[in-house]
Enzyme design. Structure first.
Site, PDB file in Angstrom:
ATOM      1  N   CYS A 160       0.811  -1.225   0.000  1.00  0.00           N
ATOM      2  CA  CYS A 160       0.000   0.000   0.000  1.00  0.00           C
ATOM      3  C   CYS A 160       0.843   1.272   0.000  1.00  0.00           C
ATOM      4  O   CYS A 160       0.322   2.350  -0.285  1.00  0.00           O
ATOM      5  CB  CYS A 160      -0.946   0.005   1.186  1.00  0.00           C
ATOM      6  SG  CYS A 160      -2.137  -1.339   1.116  1.00  0.00           S
ATOM      7  N   HIS A 185      -3.196   7.463   2.806  1.00  0.00           N
ATOM      8  CA  HIS A 185      -3.607   6.163   2.281  1.00  0.00           C
ATOM      9  C   HIS A 185      -4.984   5.844   2.849  1.00  0.00           C
ATOM     10  O   HIS A 185      -5.265   6.103   4.021  1.00  0.00           O
ATOM     11  CB  HIS A 185      -2.582   5.104   2.699  1.00  0.00           C
ATOM     12  CG  HIS A 185      -3.020   3.705   2.401  1.00  0.00           C
ATOM     13  ND1 HIS A 185      -3.515   3.341   1.167  1.00  0.00           N
ATOM     14  CD2 HIS A 185      -3.044   2.586   3.167  1.00  0.00           C
ATOM     15  CE1 HIS A 185      -3.830   2.059   1.194  1.00  0.00           C
ATOM     16  NE2 HIS A 185      -3.553   1.576   2.388  1.00  0.00           N
ATOM     17  N   ASN A 222     -10.037   0.304   0.184  1.00  0.00           N
ATOM     18  CA  ASN A 222      -8.581   0.427   0.136  1.00  0.00           C
ATOM     19  C   ASN A 222      -8.091  -0.097  -1.218  1.00  0.00           C
ATOM     20  O   ASN A 222      -8.171  -1.297  -1.475  1.00  0.00           O
ATOM     21  CB  ASN A 222      -7.992  -0.391   1.305  1.00  0.00           C
ATOM     22  CG  ASN A 222      -6.485  -0.389   1.334  1.00  0.00           C
ATOM     23  OD1 ASN A 222      -5.830   0.080   0.409  1.00  0.00           O
ATOM     24  ND2 ASN A 222      -5.928  -0.944   2.396  1.00  0.00           N
TER      25      ASN A 222
HETATM   26  N1  COA Z   1     -18.239  -8.222  10.214  1.00  0.00           N
HETATM   27  C1  COA Z   1     -18.580  -8.535  11.495  1.00  0.00           C
HETATM   28  N2  COA Z   1     -17.684  -8.938  12.401  1.00  0.00           N
HETATM   29  C2  COA Z   1     -16.389  -8.991  12.027  1.00  0.00           C
HETATM   30  C3  COA Z   1     -15.972  -8.668  10.726  1.00  0.00           C
HETATM   31  C4  COA Z   1     -16.948  -8.277   9.802  1.00  0.00           C
HETATM   32  N3  COA Z   1     -16.663  -7.939   8.536  1.00  0.00           N
HETATM   33  N4  COA Z   1     -14.621  -8.810  10.637  1.00  0.00           N
HETATM   34  C5  COA Z   1     -14.212  -9.212  11.846  1.00  0.00           C
HETATM   35  N5  COA Z   1     -15.273  -9.330  12.688  1.00  0.00           N
HETATM   36  C6  COA Z   1     -15.292  -9.737  14.087  1.00  0.00           C
HETATM   37  C7  COA Z   1     -14.100 -10.573  14.483  1.00  0.00           C
HETATM   38  O1  COA Z   1     -14.315 -11.932  14.148  1.00  0.00           O
HETATM   39  C8  COA Z   1     -14.055 -10.336  15.971  1.00  0.00           C
HETATM   40  O2  COA Z   1     -15.018 -11.171  16.580  1.00  0.00           O
HETATM   41  P1  COA Z   1     -14.730 -11.850  18.009  1.00  0.00           P
HETATM   42  O3  COA Z   1     -14.554 -10.697  18.955  1.00  0.00           O
HETATM   43  O4  COA Z   1     -15.951 -12.645  18.220  1.00  0.00           O
HETATM   44  O5  COA Z   1     -13.480 -12.644  17.813  1.00  0.00           O
HETATM   45  C9  COA Z   1     -14.537  -8.885  16.131  1.00  0.00           C
HETATM   46  O6  COA Z   1     -15.208  -8.580  14.904  1.00  0.00           O
HETATM   47  C10 COA Z   1     -13.433  -7.899  16.368  1.00  0.00           C
HETATM   48  O7  COA Z   1     -12.384  -8.125  15.426  1.00  0.00           O
HETATM   49  P2  COA Z   1     -11.177  -7.140  15.280  1.00  0.00           P
HETATM   50  O8  COA Z   1     -10.264  -7.671  14.227  1.00  0.00           O
HETATM   51  O9  COA Z   1     -10.599  -6.870  16.635  1.00  0.00           O
HETATM   52  O10 COA Z   1     -11.931  -5.819  14.776  1.00  0.00           O
HETATM   53  P3  COA Z   1     -11.355  -4.391  14.507  1.00  0.00           P
HETATM   54  O11 COA Z   1     -12.108  -3.378  15.261  1.00  0.00           O
HETATM   55  O12 COA Z   1      -9.862  -4.360  14.628  1.00  0.00           O
HETATM   56  O13 COA Z   1     -11.724  -4.146  12.976  1.00  0.00           O
HETATM   57  C11 COA Z   1     -10.573  -4.177  10.865  1.00  0.00           C
HETATM   58  C12 COA Z   1     -11.211  -4.998  11.991  1.00  0.00           C
HETATM   59  C13 COA Z   1      -9.998  -5.129   9.851  1.00  0.00           C
HETATM   60  C14 COA Z   1     -11.651  -3.308  10.255  1.00  0.00           C
HETATM   61  C15 COA Z   1      -9.487  -3.275  11.479  1.00  0.00           C
HETATM   62  O14 COA Z   1      -8.655  -4.043  12.319  1.00  0.00           O
HETATM   63  C16 COA Z   1      -8.621  -2.616  10.457  1.00  0.00           C
HETATM   64  O15 COA Z   1      -9.090  -1.833   9.642  1.00  0.00           O
HETATM   65  N6  COA Z   1      -7.313  -2.873  10.507  1.00  0.00           N
HETATM   66  C17 COA Z   1      -6.350  -2.249   9.656  1.00  0.00           C
HETATM   67  C18 COA Z   1      -6.398  -2.923   8.356  1.00  0.00           C
HETATM   68  C19 COA Z   1      -5.564  -2.222   7.360  1.00  0.00           C
HETATM   69  O16 COA Z   1      -5.492  -1.027   7.355  1.00  0.00           O
HETATM   70  N7  COA Z   1      -4.957  -3.008   6.505  1.00  0.00           N
HETATM   71  C20 COA Z   1      -4.259  -2.538   5.390  1.00  0.00           C
HETATM   72  C21 COA Z   1      -3.051  -1.843   5.784  1.00  0.00           C
HETATM   73  S1  COA Z   1      -2.472  -1.129   4.337  1.00  0.00           S
END
Ligand code: COA
Length: 322
Positions: free
Chosen positions: A114, A249, A279
């Site tokens: 990215c 980004h 993204n």
């Molecule tokens: N819908 C519903 N629930 C979801 C889900 C979805 N699409 N994706 C994950 N969950 C659930 C998980 O299974 C977890 O459940 P649990 O508590 O029962 O285990 C819960 O939601 C929390 O997961 P978590 O990963 O802690 O959520 P989060 O608040 O961190 O959000 C992202 C997840 C991916 C949106 C977030 O972590 C994120 O944006 N991270 C950065 C990603 C990024 O920028 N990547 C590219 C870098 S260039």
């Protein structure tokens, strides 16, 4: 006299096909409200079956050339940032060179996930400042939808397809003020996409889709982007208030808001496109930059901070006077 890299044209392309959060929630256990609250994304664009990184790059590049009123043959270097190249080789840069019918220039790809467009801006700036190149075309182009596991709700909600381009030219007027790029390979396991074609016995079970530990990536991203802001301001002896626009980004609205807060910037000064694009990896910063240039928000003479964070980890910034 100082030789700068000046932006002379921008362009972008987004495939017309839209995939909404509601559509995704028909196939995996998620909802529009969960996705929007956690990411700021409502929909993303999905490339058509006949589109590729090179075909999208061509459209974005031609728009940048038109905006600059520049003939393709005046380009002497093409740098394409992509994690989804059409072919292992030739590079997407060479495929773009072929499409633009440029006979006499250098073309190559870079892979910084990215952060690719920021890395490309940094490389281009070194070529221009040193006198090795005069006109450089940079394109970030990605078909993330083809490397996403559409059954994995934690990643498939995030990504989209598109291409962004910027044309730089050597100038005596201020342009890119500084670039700062970094890598730390220690974090491979938090975000990676295998290449099964060249798998070893150790990883031949892996499929070629994005694997991500989102929560951990999130924390490192917020922390790291805060540091790159400080590094950039310090290198230019500038204050937060000197920056007119932040073009981040587009990974997650909460990461973007944390960086804006660090800069004490109002969200009105931040270019956000992710709501309807998701993204688009290496393309995202250039697509956002193009949007704000074309709709008149970013004006000539203003100071713009572009930044990105991605797999590797890689991260970086480019500060420029538009
Ligand atoms: N819908 C519903 N629930 C979801 C889900 C979805 N699409 N994706 C994950 N969950 C659930 C998980 O299974 C977890 O459940 P649990 O508590 O029962 O285990 C819960 O939601 C929390 O997961 P978590 O990963 O802690 O959520 P989060 O608040 O961190 O959000 C992202 C997840 C991916 C949106 C977030 O972590 C994120 O944006 N991270 C950065 C990603 C990024 O920028 N990547 C590219 C870098 S260039």
């Amino acid at each position: 006299m100082t030789r700068y890299s000046k932006v002379i044209g921008t362009g972008a392309y987004l495939p017309p096909n839209i995939r909404t959060n509601e559509q995704i929630s028909e196939t995996v256990d998620t909802s529009d409200s969960w996705i929007y609250e956690r990411t700021g994304i409502k929909s993303r664009r999905i490339a058509g079956p006949n589109e590729s990184a090179a075909s999208m790059a061509e459209i974005a590049a031609r728009l940048a050339l038109d905006a600059a009123n520049c003939d393709a043959n005046s380009i002497d270097l093409i740098i394409v940032a992509t994690g989804t190249p059409d072919r292992v080789y030739p590079s997407t840069g060479c495929l773009l060179q072929q499409r633009l019918e440029i006979k006499n220039c250098v073309a190559f790809d870079i892979q910084a996930a990215c952060s690719g467009s920021i890395f490309a801006l940094s490389i281009a700036d070194q070529y221009i400042k040193s006198g090795a190149a005069k006109t450089v075309l940079i394109v970030g182009t990605e078909i993330c939808s083809r490397i996403v596991d559409w059954s994995d709700r934690s990643t498939c909600i995030l990504f989209g397809d598109g291409a962004g381009a910027v044309l730089l030219s050597a100038s005596n007027e201020a342009g890119i003020l500084s670039t700062h790029i970094h890598s730390d390979g220690e974090y491979e396991d938090l975000l990676y996409c295998p290449n099964p074609q060249v798998a070893t016995d150790l990883n031949k079970h892996e499929t070629g889709v994005i694997n991500m530990r989102g929560n951990e990536v999130f924390k490192v991203a917020v922390n790291t982007l805060g540091k790159i802001v400080d590094e950039t301001l310090e290198a230019n002896n500038m204050d937060k208030s000197d920056i007119d626009w932040l073009v981040p980004h587009q990974a997650n609205i909460r990461i973007i808001m944390a960086t804006a807060k660090k800069l004490k910037m109002s969200m009105d000064q931040v270019v956000v496109t992710l709501e309807n694009q998701g993204n688009t990896s290496s393309a995202s910063v250039l697509i956002a930059f193009n949007e704000a240039v074309r709709d008149g928000r970013i004006q000539r003479g203003q100071v713009v901070l572009l930044e990105a964070f991605g797999a590797g980890f890689t991260w970086g910034s480019a500060l420029l006077k538009y």
